[in-house]
Design an enzyme around this catalytic site. Structure first.
Site, PDB file in Angstrom:
ATOM      1  N   ARG A 367      19.605  20.085 -54.663  1.00 23.26           N
ATOM      2  CA  ARG A 367      18.633  19.121 -55.187  1.00 23.26           C
ATOM      3  C   ARG A 367      17.257  19.262 -54.526  1.00 23.26           C
ATOM      4  O   ARG A 367      16.236  19.045 -55.161  1.00 23.26           O
ATOM      5  CB  ARG A 367      19.164  17.694 -55.053  1.00 23.26           C
ATOM      6  CG  ARG A 367      20.450  17.465 -55.844  1.00 23.26           C
ATOM      7  CD  ARG A 367      20.783  15.992 -56.012  1.00 23.26           C
ATOM      8  NE  ARG A 367      19.800  15.304 -56.823  1.00 23.26           N
ATOM      9  CZ  ARG A 367      18.825  14.559 -56.360  1.00 23.26           C
ATOM     10  NH1 ARG A 367      18.699  14.372 -55.072  1.00 23.26           N
ATOM     11  NH2 ARG A 367      17.970  13.999 -57.186  1.00 23.26           N
ATOM     12  N   CYS A 398      20.289  33.384 -48.132  1.00 23.94           N
ATOM     13  CA  CYS A 398      19.193  34.349 -48.086  1.00 23.94           C
ATOM     14  C   CYS A 398      18.050  33.923 -48.995  1.00 23.94           C
ATOM     15  O   CYS A 398      17.753  34.604 -49.994  1.00 23.94           O
ATOM     16  CB  CYS A 398      19.717  35.720 -48.491  1.00 23.94           C
ATOM     17  SG  CYS A 398      20.781  36.372 -47.237  1.00 23.94           S
TER      18      CYS A 398
END
Ligand code: PLP
Ligand code: LYS
Length: 470
Positions: A367, A398
């Site tokens: 979110r 990553c």
């Protein structure tokens, strides 16, 4: 949201960088009731507890990251919504916020109905024993298979979202020798004050059928035409009109405009067809507190505002007051859970902020990256009197956008191995979790009266390999 820069204090900066943060709380050890599940507190040793169980023991037993859900709080919120709307209205919990079989059983026991928006949610609801007539089926592109299943099991209503779907549901229902109750989802033209991606009632988006498209081509607008279509088809029984204006909304004005416009359509239907539809659904979307700056409405205030506007508008139009329903998801489950993480690495950046990396991230809470959502965070495994330090809580993925809490304060003596907790993660965190970087989605653990049990287990590496069929 009004935010102010903290004047001074943290270890790594004399002048704080620009950011969306409030001044740190006077005492970082205090847990603000607004954002934490109701049984959360600190024990005599300063460790955060939920349902009477401390997080260090919970972490030992269930691991981290993990979502801990306060079952008593969940049930209490269901009761408050039921109580506020009373027996003349229905509360449909929006399963997209978070759904599991245990949750379905709690909803059933607390007298709530359920809104599902996919075949998977429908299957979960039925598997847990929710009676089909208490289920509403949503979605802007339900597949023929999903529609067929919903009609066959006898869901209480299908909320039709487009002209194509009206024809599709009618065809399938007729083929199955059924008459399917439907509501029509209309877009009422309200610009809800929320993030663009979670506002759903302005016209330029994928959901619903517009009340008005600004042209005079279709008499009364597309929604009036959809009503004509539905009424003309044997396989469909038109029971009501549905409107959902968006999510994480605090201002009741949008709901009031929506209610007024939906009642306006009911009056038009009565005038044109001589039919008074028995139901209206005003959707979900009520906001919760993610940080101390948010001030959400209570269910009784919401119920009062909605029912008085509907009653007033119906009286003015000479209509019988229809049965109202609402579909809160976030407002029920959101505040009831927190995510527990273990701190892994800490990277201080002089004059900027300190990056605190945890053992989860955007795979368990997308979110922040997706909506720029704001969260708060607390040191959970102990208290500390160290000075506040401006932190960004980040995950192990990553991506530099892998942020869980963009700007917050934690004690400056934070160390690897500490447990930190992010509150108000019950809604749209586990349900939107991913396997990005082959992360293992965390478990959901329900805690109540000193007992904890897993309701959704942690994914395992075997699960990953089982899906990867070579
Ligand atoms: C049709 C519908 N009903 C209910 C909800 C639940 O919304 P919230 O979780 O914000 O209450 C949604 C999601 O926004 C929705 O699309
Ligand atoms: N998933 C969104 C809200 C969309 C709700 C579904 N219509 C959130 O996390 O806020």
């Amino acid at each position: 949201m009004s935010r102010s820069a903290h004047p001074a204090g943290p270890r790594h900066a004399d002048v704080l960088p620009e950011g969306h943060y409030s001044a740190p709380a006077a005492d970082l050890n205090t847990l603000d009731d607004k954002v934490w599940a109701r049984t959360v507190t600190r024990d005599a040793d300063g460790v955060v507890t939920v349902g009477g169980l401390d997080v260090t023991r919970l972490a030992e037993e269930f691991g981290t990251p993990a979502y801990f859900l306060d079952e008593a709080d969940f049930r209490a919120r269901c009761q408050e919504w039921r109580g506020a709307f009373g027996t003349d209205a229905d509360v449909f919990y929006a399963g997209k916020a978070f759904l599991s079989r245990a949750v379905v059983r709690w909803l059933y026991e607390e007298g709530l109905n359920l809104d599902v928006c996919s075949g998977g949610e429908l299957t979960t609801a039925l598997a847990a024993g929710m009676p089909a007539e208490r289920i509403a089926f949503h979605g802007n592109n339900k597949t023929p298979e999903e529609i067929e299943k919903a009609v066959s099991v006898g869901v209480g209503r299908i909320v039709v979202d487009s002209f194509l779907e009206i024809a599709r549901v009618a065809h399938i229902a007729q083929g199955l020798g059924k008459r399917q109750p439907v509501q029509i989802r209309v877009t009422v033209g309200v610009e809800a004050h929320t993030h663009e991606f979670i506002a759903t009632a302005h016209e330029d988006q994928k959901f619903g059928i517009a009340l008005s498209d600004g042209s005079a081509e279709i008499e009364g607008g597309p929604a009036a035409e959809a009503v004509r279509r539905v009424l003309s088809l044997d396989g469909l029984e038109l029971v009501g009109i549905h409107s959902h204006i968006g999510s994480q909304i605090f201002d009741m004005a949008g709901f009031e405009v929506s209610a007024r416009r939906v009642v306006g359509l009911l009056a038009r239907i009565r005038d044109e067809h001589g039919v008074e539809l028995p139901e209206i659904d005003l959707g979900g979307g009520l906001g919760i507190a993610y940080t101390s700056d948010d001030d959400p409405r209570e269910p009784h205030e919401i119920a009062k505002a909605l029912s008085s506007i509907v009653t007033r508008e119906c009286e003015a139009a000479g209509l019988r007051v229809p049965r109202i329903s609402v579909e809160p998801g976030r407002a029920i489950v959101g505040p009831t859970a927190f995510t527990l993480y273990e701190v892994g690495t800490i990277k201080p950046l002089e004059g900027l902020r300190t990056y605190v990396s945890v053992d989860g991230g955007m795979s368990d809470n997308i979110r922040t990256a997706l909506y720029d959502a704001e969260y708060s965070v607390a040191l959970a495994s102990r208290t500390s009197d160290a000075e506040p330090m401006l932190v960004r809580v980040v995950g192990k993925h990553c991506e530099s956008g892998d942020i869980v809490v963009r700007d917050a304060f934690l004690p400056a003596d934070l160390a690897p191995g500490d447990l930190i907790a992010v509150p108000a993660t019950g809604a749209y965190c586990r349900s939107m979790a991913s396997n990005y970087n082959h992360a293992l989605r965390p478990p959901v653990v329900a805690v109540r009266d000193g007992a904890a049990h897993t309701i959704v287990r942690r994914e395992t590496e075997e699960d990953l390999l089982r899906l990867d069929v070579g």
